[in-house]
Design a protein around this motif. Structure first.
Motif, PDB file in Angstrom:
ATOM      1  N   GLU A 391       0.828  -1.201   0.000  1.00 35.85           N
ATOM      2  CA  GLU A 391       0.000   0.000   0.000  1.00 35.85           C
ATOM      3  C   GLU A 391       0.863   1.251   0.000  1.00 35.85           C
ATOM      4  OE1 GLU A 391      -3.955  -1.764   2.308  1.00 35.85           O
ATOM      5  OE2 GLU A 391      -2.390  -0.723   3.446  1.00 35.85           O
ATOM      6  N   MET A 392       1.921   1.247   0.782  1.00 36.52           N
ATOM      7  CA  MET A 392       2.819   2.401   0.823  1.00 36.52           C
ATOM      8  C   MET A 392       3.511   2.603  -0.526  1.00 36.52           C
ATOM      9  SD  MET A 392       4.475   1.641   4.568  1.00 36.52           S
ATOM     10  CE  MET A 392       5.516   3.105   4.625  1.00 36.52           C
ATOM     11  N   MET A 393       3.950   1.514  -1.130  1.00 30.98           N
ATOM     12  CA  MET A 393       4.669   1.605  -2.397  1.00 30.98           C
ATOM     13  C   MET A 393       3.802   2.115  -3.540  1.00 30.98           C
ATOM     14  SD  MET A 393       7.069  -1.806  -2.555  1.00 30.98           S
ATOM     15  CE  MET A 393       7.838  -1.284  -4.092  1.00 30.98           C
ATOM     16  N   THR A 394       2.532   1.738  -3.530  1.00 29.01           N
ATOM     17  CA  THR A 394       1.661   2.049  -4.667  1.00 29.01           C
ATOM     18  C   THR A 394       0.757   3.249  -4.432  1.00 29.01           C
ATOM     19  OG1 THR A 394       0.028   0.426  -3.862  1.00 29.01           O
ATOM     20  CG2 THR A 394       1.665  -0.342  -5.457  1.00 29.01           C
ATOM     21  N   GLY A 395       0.967   3.946  -3.327  1.00 27.73           N
ATOM     22  CA  GLY A 395       0.225   5.177  -3.097  1.00 27.73           C
ATOM     23  C   GLY A 395      -1.155   5.001  -2.501  1.00 27.73           C
ATOM     24  N   GLU A 396      -1.512   3.791  -2.086  1.00 25.57           N
ATOM     25  CA  GLU A 396      -2.777   3.600  -1.396  1.00 25.57           C
ATOM     26  C   GLU A 396      -2.674   4.151   0.026  1.00 25.57           C
ATOM     27  OE1 GLU A 396      -4.549  -0.313  -1.466  1.00 25.57           O
ATOM     28  OE2 GLU A 396      -3.325  -0.862  -3.217  1.00 25.57           O
ATOM     29  N   LYS A 397      -3.818   4.414   0.627  1.00 25.51           N
ATOM     30  CA  LYS A 397      -3.820   4.812   2.024  1.00 25.51           C
ATOM     31  C   LYS A 397      -3.524   3.581   2.878  1.00 25.51           C
ATOM     32  CE  LYS A 397      -6.627   6.833   5.700  1.00 25.51           C
ATOM     33  NZ  LYS A 397      -7.951   7.383   6.086  1.00 25.51           N
ATOM     34  N   PRO A 398      -2.454   3.598   3.662  1.00 22.96           N
ATOM     35  CA  PRO A 398      -2.129   2.416   4.474  1.00 22.96           C
ATOM     36  C   PRO A 398      -3.230   2.125   5.483  1.00 22.96           C
ATOM     37  CG  PRO A 398      -0.250   3.902   4.329  1.00 22.96           C
ATOM     38  CD  PRO A 398      -1.428   4.643   3.776  1.00 22.96           C
ATOM     39  N   PHE A 399      -3.540   0.840   5.668  1.00 24.02           N
ATOM     40  CA  PHE A 399      -4.595   0.465   6.598  1.00 24.02           C
ATOM     41  C   PHE A 399      -4.177   0.666   8.048  1.00 24.02           C
ATOM     42  CE2 PHE A 399      -2.052  -3.335   6.811  1.00 24.02           C
ATOM     43  CZ  PHE A 399      -2.275  -3.849   8.081  1.00 24.02           C
ATOM     44  N   ALA A 400      -2.857   0.809   8.287  1.00 20.06           N
ATOM     45  CA  ALA A 400      -2.332   1.036   9.642  1.00 20.06           C
ATOM     46  C   ALA A 400      -1.276   2.125   9.570  1.00 20.06           C
ATOM     47  CB  ALA A 400      -1.731  -0.250  10.209  1.00 20.06           C
ATOM     48  N   ASP A 401      -1.045   2.779  10.693  1.00 24.09           N
ATOM     49  CA  ASP A 401      -0.027   3.815  10.754  1.00 24.09           C
ATOM     50  C   ASP A 401       1.351   3.176  10.584  1.00 24.09           C
ATOM     51  OD1 ASP A 401       1.602   5.963  11.255  1.00 24.09           O
ATOM     52  OD2 ASP A 401       1.029   6.177  13.363  1.00 24.09           O
ATOM     53  N   PRO A 402       2.090   3.526   9.525  1.00 26.50           N
ATOM     54  CA  PRO A 402       3.395   2.878   9.321  1.00 26.50           C
ATOM     55  C   PRO A 402       4.531   3.512  10.116  1.00 26.50           C
ATOM     56  CG  PRO A 402       2.904   4.337   7.483  1.00 26.50           C
ATOM     57  CD  PRO A 402       1.709   4.392   8.391  1.00 26.50           C
ATOM     58  N   GLU A 403       4.293   4.658  10.731  1.00 33.11           N
ATOM     59  CA  GLU A 403       5.376   5.392  11.381  1.00 33.11           C
ATOM     60  C   GLU A 403       6.105   4.589  12.451  1.00 33.11           C
ATOM     61  OE1 GLU A 403       8.089   8.324  11.845  1.00 33.11           O
ATOM     62  OE2 GLU A 403       6.549   8.161  10.295  1.00 33.11           O
ATOM     63  N   PRO A 404       5.411   3.793  13.297  1.00 37.19           N
ATOM     64  CA  PRO A 404       6.141   3.043  14.331  1.00 37.19           C
ATOM     65  C   PRO A 404       7.111   2.008  13.781  1.00 37.19           C
ATOM     66  CG  PRO A 404       3.805   3.179  14.871  1.00 37.19           C
ATOM     67  CD  PRO A 404       3.956   3.652  13.457  1.00 37.19           C
ATOM     68  N   PHE A 405       7.017   1.685  12.477  1.00 40.43           N
ATOM     69  CA  PHE A 405       7.860   0.658  11.900  1.00 40.43           C
ATOM     70  C   PHE A 405       9.006   1.220  11.056  1.00 40.43           C
ATOM     71  CE2 PHE A 405       3.344  -0.706  11.951  1.00 40.43           C
ATOM     72  CZ  PHE A 405       3.427  -1.526  13.065  1.00 40.43           C
ATOM     73  N   ALA A 406       9.124   2.548  11.015  1.00 34.91           N
ATOM     74  CA  ALA A 406      10.145   3.183  10.179  1.00 34.91           C
ATOM     75  C   ALA A 406      11.543   2.904  10.732  1.00 34.91           C
ATOM     76  CB  ALA A 406       9.902   4.680  10.102  1.00 34.91           C
ATOM     77  N   ILE A 407      12.504   2.766   9.860  1.00 29.77           N
ATOM     78  CA  ILE A 407      13.881   2.498  10.302  1.00 29.77           C
ATOM     79  C   ILE A 407      14.440   3.678  11.084  1.00 29.77           C
ATOM     80  CG2 ILE A 407      14.979   3.362   8.186  1.00 29.77           C
ATOM     81  CD1 ILE A 407      16.995   1.006   8.501  1.00 29.77           C
ATOM     82  N   GLY A 408      13.953   4.880  10.819  1.00 26.50           N
ATOM     83  CA  GLY A 408      14.452   6.059  11.496  1.00 26.50           C
ATOM     84  C   GLY A 408      14.119   6.134  12.971  1.00 26.50           C
ATOM     85  N   ARG A 409      13.313   5.204  13.491  1.00 25.39           N
ATOM     86  CA  ARG A 409      12.975   5.249  14.915  1.00 25.39           C
ATOM     87  C   ARG A 409      14.162   4.950  15.805  1.00 25.39           C
ATOM     88  NH1 ARG A 409      10.859   0.082  13.245  1.00 25.39           N
ATOM     89  NH2 ARG A 409      11.245  -1.644  14.715  1.00 25.39           N
ATOM     90  N   PHE A 410      15.191   4.334  15.265  1.00 24.01           N
ATOM     91  CA  PHE A 410      16.342   3.982  16.071  1.00 24.01           C
ATOM     92  C   PHE A 410      17.413   5.065  16.086  1.00 24.01           C
ATOM     93  CE2 PHE A 410      14.569  -0.200  14.899  1.00 24.01           C
ATOM     94  CZ  PHE A 410      14.275  -0.639  16.177  1.00 24.01           C
ATOM     95  N   SER A 411      17.535   5.804  14.988  1.00 20.47           N
ATOM     96  CA  SER A 411      18.524   6.874  14.934  1.00 20.47           C
ATOM     97  C   SER A 411      18.261   7.664  13.671  1.00 20.47           C
ATOM     98  CB  SER A 411      19.956   6.323  14.916  1.00 20.47           C
ATOM     99  OG  SER A 411      20.166   5.532  13.766  1.00 20.47           O
ATOM    100  N   HIS A 412      18.958   8.759  13.527  1.00 21.78           N
ATOM    101  CA  HIS A 412      18.838   9.522  12.290  1.00 21.78           C
ATOM    102  C   HIS A 412      19.532   8.749  11.173  1.00 21.78           C
ATOM    103  CE1 HIS A 412      18.551  12.915   9.582  1.00 21.78           C
ATOM    104  NE2 HIS A 412      19.846  12.825   9.347  1.00 21.78           N
ATOM    105  N   GLN A 413      18.773   8.427  10.131  1.00 20.62           N
ATOM    106  CA  GLN A 413      19.320   7.624   9.038  1.00 20.62           C
ATOM    107  C   GLN A 413      19.670   8.521   7.842  1.00 20.62           C
ATOM    108  OE1 GLN A 413      19.870   4.282   9.187  1.00 20.62           O
ATOM    109  NE2 GLN A 413      19.044   4.110  11.248  1.00 20.62           N
TER     110      GLN A 413
END
Length: 413
Positions: A391-413
């Motif tokens: 959904e994220m790749m193809t521009g659909e509205k994600p069914f869940a908030d993807p922010e908690p799964f971003a790689i940047g949550r651990f450090s500035h990437q």
């Protein structure tokens, strides 16, 4: 030179399900792995689609449990002193992320994934002709004493507000559904999860569906992956392949691709083992011996016994201490027959310290995406995280908030 729209690196259950979800949204996809589909980490799981795991596996904060783990006194977890310097920073972060407030935040972030995990698999399984592999009978968590059963009942009650169903059995009630189990004081029956009689067969069914739809699976080493002028490239046995976009689904090997591109994350592995046994009686449900840290699952091949977690370097030599000890106890619990495998299988669970996967785009590389780090729930989350990423790749509205799964949550990437 072959070209495609999307390259998916890694043909475990996560990679194959992700390829299917992207393909279903109209993209041309090529799947690449150095081995056959499902032959690495995905091969050796307990076969559970764990619809009830709202709360992640947490690092204990009780000093008595910590003291027991420190001396390798608990069969469910084992570590190697030689690898402790490598693991110590990760374990400290795992302990910190397991504090109640943070653990609840992680659980709420993962809740939409868990809640949709089984339904997303069922959609793909129906299309793949694989529904016969699934049993919707839940699984059992077994306890040997009233003390541990009381803790098990409390944990079961904690998930009921999330609409999940459990049943509690004393030893007499348990014997009516599992007459061949011995020495159990009580059990919790988690009713919402499903199980598979052959996890590898599911991966192969998904692959067959992917290829039937026009997808291509090629052998190739992810170490050859590089940014290319037209996107990304990898060398396969059939020659070079380039793609406009790429998805890293390499589980415990993800860092071999992302680190050269400048991305880092605290990814570690919890190794696990399994062995198949000829059954001398019927086991109707997967059953976890919670006091001793192993699981017995009825499979097409026989009874599969899976071990607890071993903290060691990913490629360190195998150590069969844990699974050998489990076998001794398991033979008292259930009438196992002879071993069916020449030696125990070893697998590597890719784990982040917050027990959440990494899903989403690479911050500095357009068209590069990540879907790895599913810890103990690669099978459970494969179809649903594949959907979220697609959904994220193809521009659909994600069914869940993807922010908690971003790689940047651990450090500035």
């Amino acid at each position: 030179m072959r070209r495609t729209e999307v390259l998916v690196l890694g043909a475990g259950i996560v990679g194959v399900a992700t390829a299917l979800q992207i393909q279903a949204r109209g993209r041309e996809v090529v799947l690449v792995d150095r081995r056959g589909a499902g032959e690495e980490t995905s091969y050796g799981n307990a076969g559970l689609i764990e619809r009830a795991s709202i709360f992640p596996y947490l690092f204990p904060h009780d000093w008595r449990a910590l003291a027991l783990y420190a001396v390798n006194g608990a069969n469910e977890a084992r570590y190697h002193l030689r690898d402790l310097p490598y693991f110590a920073p990760w374990l400290l972060r795992y302990w910190w992320e397991s504090a109640p407030e943070r653990a609840l935040r992680h659980a709420l972030a993962a809740r939409p994934l868990i809640e949709n995990s089984l339904s997303e698999h069922e959609k793909l399984m129906a299309e793949a002709g694989a529904l016969d592999l699934m049993r919707k009978t839940g699984w059992l968590k077994l306890f040997r004493s009233e003390r541990t059963f009381a803790a098990g009942r409390a944990a079961a009650k904690a998930i009921e507000p999330y609409g999940l169903k459990v049943a509690l059995y004393d030893s007499a009630a348990l014997s009516r559904i599992e007459p061949s189990l011995n020495g159990v004081h009580g059990a919790v029956h988690y009713l919402d999860p499903a199980s598979l009689k052959d996890p590898l067969a599911l991966t192969l069914k998904y692959l067959a569906l992917f290829e039937k739809r026009g997808g291509v699976f090629l052998r190739g080493d992810a170490k050859t992956f590089r940014p290319a002028s037209a996107g990304y490239g990898v060398v396969t046995e059939e020659g070079p392949l380039t793609a406009e976009a790429a998805v890293v689904c390499l589980g415990p090997w993800a860092e071999t691709v992302i680190a050269p591109l400048g991305y880092s994350c605290p990814l570690a592995v919890k190794r696990g083992y399994h062995m198949h046994f000829a059954p001398r009686a019927v086991l109707n449900h997967p059953a976890l011996d919670a006091d001793n840290g192993f699981l017995l699952a009825p499979m097409a091949r026989g009874i599969r016994m899976t071990s607890g977690a071993e903290f060691a370097r990913r490629d360190a030599p195998p150590d069969y201490t844990q699974i050998d000890a489990s076998e001794v106890i398991a033979r008292q619990l259930f009438p196992l027959g002879e071993r069916l495998d020449p030696k125990p299988w070893i697998g590597r669970r890719p784990c982040l310290p917050d027990m959440l996967p990494i899903i989403g785009p690479a911050p500095r590389h357009r068209g590069l995406w990540f879907n790895f780090g599913h810890q103990h729930h690669g099978l459970t989350l494969a179809a649903v995280t594949g959907r979220l990423l697609a959904e994220m790749m193809t521009g659909e509205k994600p069914f869940a908030d993807p922010e908690p799964f971003a790689i940047g949550r651990f450090s500035h990437q």
